[in-house]
Each structure stands twice: as structure tokens, then as C-alpha cells.
Design a protein around this motif. Structure first.
Motif, mmCIF file in Angstrom:
data_model
loop_
_atom_site.group_PDB
_atom_site.id
_atom_site.type_symbol
_atom_site.label_atom_id
_atom_site.label_comp_id
_atom_site.label_asym_id
_atom_site.label_seq_id
_atom_site.Cartn_x
_atom_site.Cartn_y
_atom_site.Cartn_z
ATOM 1 N N HIS A 56 44.365 -14.943 39.819
ATOM 2 C CA HIS A 56 43.804 -15.431 40.925
ATOM 3 C C HIS A 56 44.634 -14.751 42.234
ATOM 4 O O HIS A 56 44.943 -15.581 43.162
ATOM 5 C CB HIS A 56 43.725 -17.161 41.249
ATOM 6 N N ASP A 84 39.473 -14.041 35.583
ATOM 7 C CA ASP A 84 39.893 -14.635 37.013
ATOM 8 C C ASP A 84 41.085 -13.822 37.486
ATOM 9 O O ASP A 84 42.040 -14.608 38.029
ATOM 10 C CB ASP A 84 40.213 -16.102 36.695
ATOM 11 N N HIS A 234 40.613 -20.028 32.029
ATOM 12 C CA HIS A 234 39.682 -20.475 32.682
ATOM 13 C C HIS A 234 40.031 -22.094 33.381
ATOM 14 O O HIS A 234 39.784 -22.629 34.192
ATOM 15 C CB HIS A 234 38.283 -20.820 31.950
#
Ligand SMILES: [Fe+2]
Length: 311
Positions: A56, A84, A234
Motif C-alpha cells: 500500500h 496490494d 490481503h
């Protein structure tokens, strides 16, 4: 209002502010977790797999970029990135800089929802819902997932987006199967090789399943496919955890007790007494958070070095 009540409210508010400040601080306490998985054929030397997930990343996260780059010092035999990676539309060059030393090693990857779409502000309580997707209300901003995939594949990393592939790591031949992000219902499990045959070429030493979100339907498919080890991200390990209790949620249909770490699927552990034929499963708690919820509690941001040993 009685003074005792006022004092209690004041202490409660101070504790809340302190906890929030700590939770923000914890997002930068990057931690390398190490686990051992007895999954290789008997007699084989160890194989070291670096599992990274859920960076992220935003352009201003200099300490995270430096920490990720330093992971190359581990000299892993294989790097697996379970998605991600991005949290900003302009982050790609910063992400490529962060990953560059790791791209020197053999690797494989899948994408997560935060490779396809940028983060948007959401009601904080959505995090505690069983299926947080129901609260998506703002039109998502596209992220450069295709460009990121091109960078990784150009370095030799294997794209496992609804694909099978093989990779050589420290002289061992590993077959790989992966899916696109099940959290976005993009998963289409690759068809089995005809007749259940192994990939052509030298013998396979290990079969890895790779997914961003560990939805149970995908774990079942990877177990049925004969995976020796499944790698997923996740969950952020629950992100906001209760000390001595653990994660409250996994943001998918996986049970909260397997929100992070090494477990088995479908059973608790493949080496449980009596054996249950389960597949090893490692869920990485990941290195980041949404920039709109920059807090982690009792769940430090992590990468994991898995040392695979002979069964
Ligand atoms: Fe994530």
C-alpha cells in the motif's frame, strides 16, 4: 456531572488518544517474521522464500521504501509478492525503486484490488463488517497495474494472474498456480494440465499456490490442485488486533484465527497429530494500510522469510 465521572471520562479519552497515537506509530514498525515449513522432498537442502504483501505504498513513505530495499540483504532464493502494492496514482516509480533490489532474484506475483484501484475514503466502521465490499460507494481511481506487471515480468518474475508457470530457484524447479484477486471476483482458476500431468521438463520439487485474498473457494481449489504450500496476503493480519486474542476480522471469508501466519488448509495444520492431508498455508500480514486508515494495533507491518525444509 460528578467529579469522579469527569475524571473517568478524561482518563478514558486520554487512553483512547494514546492508543490511536500508538496505532499510527505501529504502522512504521516494520518487522521480518521467520517461519520454517517442512514441505520439500526428503533429502533436499533448505530453500528460502521471501513473502511480501500489501505494501500500500505512497510516494512519501521513505522509511518503508528503504526497509523493503534492505530485504535484498537476505539473499532469498525466491520472492513472492501477493499484491496490494500501491496506494497512490503516482507511486509506480517509487514502488519500482523499492522493489528493484528484489527483482534481481527469481520471483512471482499476483495483483490485489489495490493494484487496480486507488484507495478512497470509506466509513471506518466498514472495516469491521464481514464483507467490506458492500460499502464501496466512491468511483475508484485506476492504478497502473499493467505497468507494474510489465516491470515485474521484464525482470523475470512470473505473472500468476489466473495462470500457471514454473520457476527455477536455487536449482529447484517449482510449479506455480495463481489467481487474480478473489476479493474483486476476478479469480478464474487455471485449468488443470491435461491428464493431470506435471509440467514438461525436469521434475517438479514443489507446487506453490499464490493468491492475494485467501477466500476459501480459492484455498479449496489450490488444495485440490495439489499445492504443497499456499501463499496469500490481503488480511493485514486483522490490522487492528486485540492483544492475546488476535484478529477480529479477515476482510474475507477466512476464519479470523488464520488471519496471519502459518496454518493449514482445510485443516488447522498439515502436521497435526494423525495427519489430515492438508496443505500448508502462509498468510502474510503485509506492510501497509490504506492511507485513510493509517493504523495498526498489535499487528506490526511485516514481511516473512519462509525457510522451506525437507519433509
Ligand atoms: Fe491490502
Amino acid at each position: 456531572m460528578p467529579r469522579a465521572l469527569l475524571t473517568a471520562l478524561g482518563l478514558g479519552a486520554a487512553a483512547g488518544v494514546g492508543a490511536l497515537a500508538w496505532a499510527h506509530l505501529e504502522t512504521s514498525m516494520f518487522t521480518l517474521r521467520e517461519v520454517t515449513v517442512p514441505v520439500l522432498p526428503p533429502g533436499q537442502p533448505d530453500l528460502r522464500v521471501l513473502h511480501i504483501s500489501d505494501l500500500h505504498l505512497t510516494p512519501s513513505q521513505e522509511s518503508k521504501i528503504a526497509w523493503v530495499r534492505s530485504l535484498a540483504d537476505l539473499q532469498p532464493d525466491l520472492v513472492v509478492d501477493t499484491g496490494d502494492n500501491m496506494a497512490h496514482v503516482d507511486v509506480l516509480p517509487f514502488l519500482e525503486f523499492a522493489l528493484a533490489p528484489l527483482l534481481e532474484f527469481p520471483g512471482a506475483f499476483v495483483m490485489g484490488s489495490n493494484d487496480y484501484y486507488g484507495p478512497s475514503f470509506k466509513n471506518p466502521t466498514r472495516y469491521l463488517r464481514v464483507d467490506a465490499r458492500v460499502a464501496r460507494s466512491v468511483e475508484p481511481v485506476p492504478l497502473p497495474a499493467a505497468e507494474l506487471a510489465a516491470t515485474m515480468t521484464a525482470a523475470g518474475w512470473k505473472d500468476l494472474t489466473n495462470r500457471r508457470d514454473t520457476v527455477m530457484a536455487d536449482g529447484r524447479r517449482i510449479s506455480l498456480v495463481g489467481v487474480d484477486d478473489p476479493h474483486l471476483d476476478r479469480d478464474e482458476f487455471p485449468a488443470a494440465l491435461s491428464g493431470g500431468a506435471a509440467p514438461s521438463g525436469p521434475a517438479i520439487d514443489l507446487h506453490l499456490g499464490v493468491t492475494h485474498a485467501p477466500y476459501t473457494r480459492v484455498l479449496d481449489q489450490m488444495h485440490d490442485d495439489g499445492s504443497d504450500l499456499i501463499l496469500a496476503g490481503h488480511t493485514h493480519g486483522g490490522q487492528l488486533c486485540v492483544p492475546f486474542y488476535g484478529a477480529l476480522v479477515t476482510n474475507c471469508d477466512l476464519d479470523r484465527k488464520r488471519a496471519k501466519g502459518l496454518h493449514g488448509w482445510p485443516g488447522p495444520r498439515p502436521d497435526a497429530p494423525g495427519g489430515n492431508g492438508s496443505t500448508w498455508m502462509h498468510v502474510c500480514a503485509g506492510l501497509g494500510t490504506s492511507p485513510y486508515a493509517p493504523v495498526r494495533f498489535a499487528c506490526r507491518p511485516e514481511a516473512t522469510l519462509l525457510t522451506l525444509t525437507a519433509r
